[in-house]
Write an enzyme that holds these catalytic residues in place. Structure first.
Site, short mmCIF file in Angstrom:
data_model
loop_
_atom_site.label_atom_id
_atom_site.label_comp_id
_atom_site.label_asym_id
_atom_site.label_seq_id
_atom_site.Cartn_x
_atom_site.Cartn_y
_atom_site.Cartn_z
N GLU A 312 -37.98 -53.31 48.29
CA GLU A 312 -37.14 -53.01 47.13
C GLU A 312 -36.88 -51.51 47.00
O GLU A 312 -36.95 -50.94 45.92
CB GLU A 312 -37.78 -53.56 45.85
CG GLU A 312 -37.93 -55.07 45.86
CD GLU A 312 -38.39 -55.66 44.54
OE1 GLU A 312 -39.20 -55.02 43.86
OE2 GLU A 312 -37.93 -56.76 44.21
N ASP A 388 -41.06 -64.93 44.55
CA ASP A 388 -41.43 -63.92 43.56
C ASP A 388 -41.91 -64.54 42.25
O ASP A 388 -41.15 -64.55 41.28
CB ASP A 388 -40.22 -63.01 43.30
CG ASP A 388 -40.61 -61.74 42.55
OD1 ASP A 388 -41.82 -61.51 42.39
OD2 ASP A 388 -39.71 -61.00 42.13
N GLU A 416 -43.16 -62.78 33.76
CA GLU A 416 -41.82 -62.26 34.04
C GLU A 416 -40.77 -63.37 34.13
O GLU A 416 -39.67 -63.24 33.61
CB GLU A 416 -41.86 -61.48 35.36
CG GLU A 416 -40.51 -61.03 35.86
CD GLU A 416 -40.58 -60.28 37.20
OE1 GLU A 416 -41.69 -60.02 37.69
OE2 GLU A 416 -39.51 -59.96 37.73
C1 GCU Z 1 -40.55 -58.41 41.23
C2 GCU Z 1 -40.33 -57.68 39.92
C3 GCU Z 1 -40.32 -56.20 40.10
C4 GCU Z 1 -41.57 -55.76 40.88
C5 GCU Z 1 -41.67 -56.53 42.17
C6 GCU Z 1 -42.95 -56.27 42.93
O1 GCU Z 1 -39.42 -58.28 42.04
O2 GCU Z 1 -39.13 -58.11 39.35
O3 GCU Z 1 -40.29 -55.61 38.84
O4 GCU Z 1 -41.53 -54.41 41.12
O5 GCU Z 1 -41.66 -57.91 41.90
O6 GCU Z 1 -43.82 -57.13 42.90
O7 GCU Z 1 -43.09 -55.24 43.56
#
Ligand code: GCU
Length: 729
Positions: A312, A388, A416
């Site tokens: 990400e 996730d 979440e």
């Molecule tokens: C999910 C979440 C993010 C988090 C990511 C992670 O995608 O939405 O906020 O940073 O998981 O576990 O790194």
């Protein structure tokens, strides 16, 4: 007349007293499950003789002091008076002792010797026995922290009314919370106020709350905490923040809790102290070694680093064409002289891999070739499922897929994707479902729990004993810590399962409900029923039959199955449900992405056929026509509608069951939960209506008789916005 009135009044008062357990005084939830409210007289009479005095058989330490203090606090609350601490063992003493304090526990003739040895460095023993000729209750362990855990276990048994006879040792070495807390006190995916870590005030000012946080965690056996977000900032590794982390570590230490930090891979480069972050650069390696030395000077028992890399948009070793193992091992070398560890996350999905492949496959594809290549003090931290933290996912194929690498389970305690802290969902059942899953890996089939207990590891790695479970914390500055009173149960269940991954979610719910509301079965039983049905209810109204990731963009609250315009295909709900005129679901069999091949052959074979795939995972693995015949006799379309209606009915059921508990629960907590349940019913209805309206717009099928049409057109649901939703960090 007067007499009759008095008689009536007396009967009324008596029946009220009978119906109202002792917890009817308003509570704000701050005390969590450590409330120690007065016991009924009969229970007091049973407890009193077991703790007339408190005896610590040796020299006090901060940890044993904490144990004594907790016992006094608990007994004061339950009995109305706290026993004195005495130096001599008498009849009725509650004795805390290690073999080092009381050598007679370790003599060859001691019946406890073998039992104690088997309990290792953190286990405890609770026993009614004779010591020095006196009848006592003994809390024994091999270490001070074992005594603290034993004290909490003894108190738990006293509150619940269970027999305080037990021997218990943790099955996992590392039992960790992961705070996704930022240095400005916002919390990524946090729904319970601001971060409890007041970085600005630290290190000079330490909140009393840190002690209560430590008590709560120690009561569960949690022994480590990562203070900051996995999306980390370089500043957390500067001298000023190391001092702040050290101040927190000082408060937590007596409770057996080590501090860890999330490290940003490019820290030295971003702090402009190196000109690269390449893990093979000697300058970078030296920077991390010096940094580790600096941290350990401030925090001698620092646990180590947690790292999210090349995921990400986070920096990582792949930026320099190095592998995850190169990156992890470089950090591992920096902390190994101090006995530190590196927890390297497997939650990776790279930018660029958006050519219509399957995000569910990426972690396995990237990490299995590295099995056996990680240093001995590295653990790979794997989310419970491959996407996730969805309301339901099959277990991650990496469990059982990396037999040479110690794997650390990562659960998300904060909700979440399960309605934040407004919807009630007990996650114990969800955690249990993953942990009890059979990976069908050789030699004789290992459950996920056994994999993380290290049962599949080669002998040397097993001896090293790196095993663990991490939970993304749901704790914040809210008075009740977790926003929803029932979200405390998720913290609790995580901790208890980290101690024993094979424990039962129901038994944990019973314990929690008895301590948090009342040990009266008229309260405990219905509260447990609510908890046990809650997560399945959420699955039904959000993502039934194996659907997943259909939540609103960014905030992840509320339905948005129509979203198809985000930058990456695998951020869009349409990528996951693949609803079209011909059917719905993600084909992960050989005719699709073949993600199924990442599982053991037995599972792959079983799930290749929709008829032998568990119904609850059907659309995770298969794309099926809308008229596919389900085992229930309904078509797939009718089944989907049925599940949505079941979810809404379930939410109403949660509400009505809770309302029936009104006379038995204090008004404040009852009302705070009741308000949230009203909102949950509305959320369930919204999910049902929006999803039905959307799927109907795709398949053009009529609703079967008896199914109520959504009250609004699809555009109405699409237009709903939730600006400023919490948890964006
Ligand atoms: C999910 C979440 C993010 C988090 C990511 C992670 O995608 O939405 O906020 O940073 O998981 O576990 O790194």
């Amino acid at each position: 007349m007067h007499k009759i009135f008095i008689k009536l009044l007396a009967t009324l008062l008596l029946s009220l007293a009978a119906a109202t357990p002792a917890c009817a005084v308003d509570e704000d939830g701050y005390d969590l499950w450590l409330r120690y409210r007065p016991l009924e007289r009969a229970a007091q009479a049973r407890l009193q003789p077991q703790a007339r005095t408190l005896v610590l058989a040796g020299k006090p330490s901060p940890t044993t002091q904490a144990a004594l203090k907790e016992l006094q606090r608990g007994l004061q609350g339950m009995l109305g008076s706290a026993p004195a601490v005495s130096a001599t063992i008498q009849d009725g003493s509650l004795v805390l002792a290690t073999p080092a304090m009381l050598p007679e526990l370790a003599t060859a003739s001691s019946p406890l010797r073998a039992e104690l040895t088997a309990l290792g460095s953190e286990g405890y023993l609770l026993r009614k026995t004779r010591l020095q000729g006196h009848h006592v209750t003994l809390i024994a362990a091999n270490s001070d922290i074992g005594l603290l855990y034993g004290a909490f276990a003894w108190l738990r048994a006293a509150v619940i009314g269970a027999q305080p006879e037990a021997a218990s040792a943790p099955k996992l070495q590392l039992r960790l919370l992961n705070h996704w807390d930022n240095l400005d006190r916002t919390v990524e995916r946090g729904y319970a106020g601001a971060s409890i870590w007041d970085w600005w005030a630290l290190p000079d000012i330490t909140d009393r709350r840190y002690v209560d946080y430590a008590r709560a965690n120690a009561s569960l056996g949690i022994n480590g905490t990562v203070l900051n977000n996995v999306n980390s900032k370089p500043e957390v590794l500067t001298a000023a923040f190391i001092a702040k982390a050290a101040a927190v570590a000082d408060v937590l230490r007596p409770y057996g809790i080590k501090v860890y930090l999330s490290a940003r891979f490019s820290t030295p480069l971003e702090l402009k102290e190196t000109d690269t972050a390449d893990p093979l650069s000697p300058a970078v390696q030296a920077w991390w070694r010096n940094k580790a030395d600096e941290i350990y000077r401030a925090i001698p028992d620092f646990g180590g680093f947690l790292v999210k890399a090349n995921s990400e948009g986070q920096p990582g070793p792949q930026d320099y064409h190095r592998t995850h193992a190169d990156g992890a091992n470089m950090l591992a070398a920096a902390v190994v002289p101090h006995k530190g560890i590196v927890m390297w996350r497997a939650f990776v999905y790279a930018h660029g891999d958006d050519k219509g492949t399957d995000r569910a496959k990426q972690a396995y594809d990237e990490f299995t070739p590295l099995d056996g290549k990680f240093a001995a003090n590295v653990m790979v931290q794997v989310k419970n499922g491959a996407i996730d933290f969805q309301p339901r996912e099959p277990f991650h194929p990496l469990f059982g897929g990396m037999p040479k690498t110690p794997l650390l389970m990562e659960f998300q305690i904060t909700k979440e994707y399960l309605g934040f802290s407004t919807d009630l969902a007990y996650l114990g059942t969800m955690f249990e479902e993953t942990l009890h899953s059979d990976t069908k890996r050789a030699p004789q089939g290992l459950t996920v729990a056994q994999v993380i207990e290290g049962k599949a590891l080669p002998e040397a790695a097993r001896q090293a004993g790196l095993t663990g479970m991490a939970g993304v914390a749901n704790i914040g500055s809210d008075r009740n810590w977790t926003g929803h009173h029932f979200d405390q149960a998720n913290w609790y269940a995580f901790g208890r399962l980290a101690w024993d991954p094979q424990a039962s979610a129901r038994a944990i719910a019973v314990e929690w409900a008895a301590q948090t509301f009342s040990a009266d079965a008229r309260v405990t039983a219905p509260v447990v029923d609510i908890m046990m049905m809650s997560r399945e209810t959420v699955v039904d109204y959000m993502t039934p039959l194996g659907l997943h990731h259909m939540m609103g963009t960014g905030h992840h609250h509320g339905p948005a199955p129509w979203v198809d315009n985000l930058e990456r295909p695998d951020w869009n709900p349409v990528y996951y449900h693949r609803a079209a005129r011909d059917g719905i679901g993600f084909d992960r069999t050989a005719s699709g992405t073949n993600a199924l091949a990442q599982y053991a052959p037995e599972i792959a074979r079983q799930y290749a056929d929709p008829r032998t795939t568990p119904t609850q995972l059907l659309l995770w693995f298969h794309h099926l026509p809308w008229d596919y015949a389900m085992p229930s006799g309904r078509t797939l379309w009718a089944e989907l509608l049925h599940r949505y209606d079941t979810g809404v009915r379930g939410a109403r059921e949660l509400q009505s069951r809770w309302m029936a508990l009104r006379p038995m629960i204090d008004e404040r907590r009852h009302d705070e939960v009741a308000q949230r349940l009203r909102r949950q019913v509305a959320n369930a209805e919204l999910w049902r209506n929006a999803c039905i309206a959307y799927f109907q717009s795709i398949n053009g099928l009529p609703l079967p008789p008896g199914v109520t049409p959504p009250p609004k057109p699809l555009d109405y649901y699409k237009a709903i916005q939730v600006p400023y939703a919490p948890g964006r960090g």
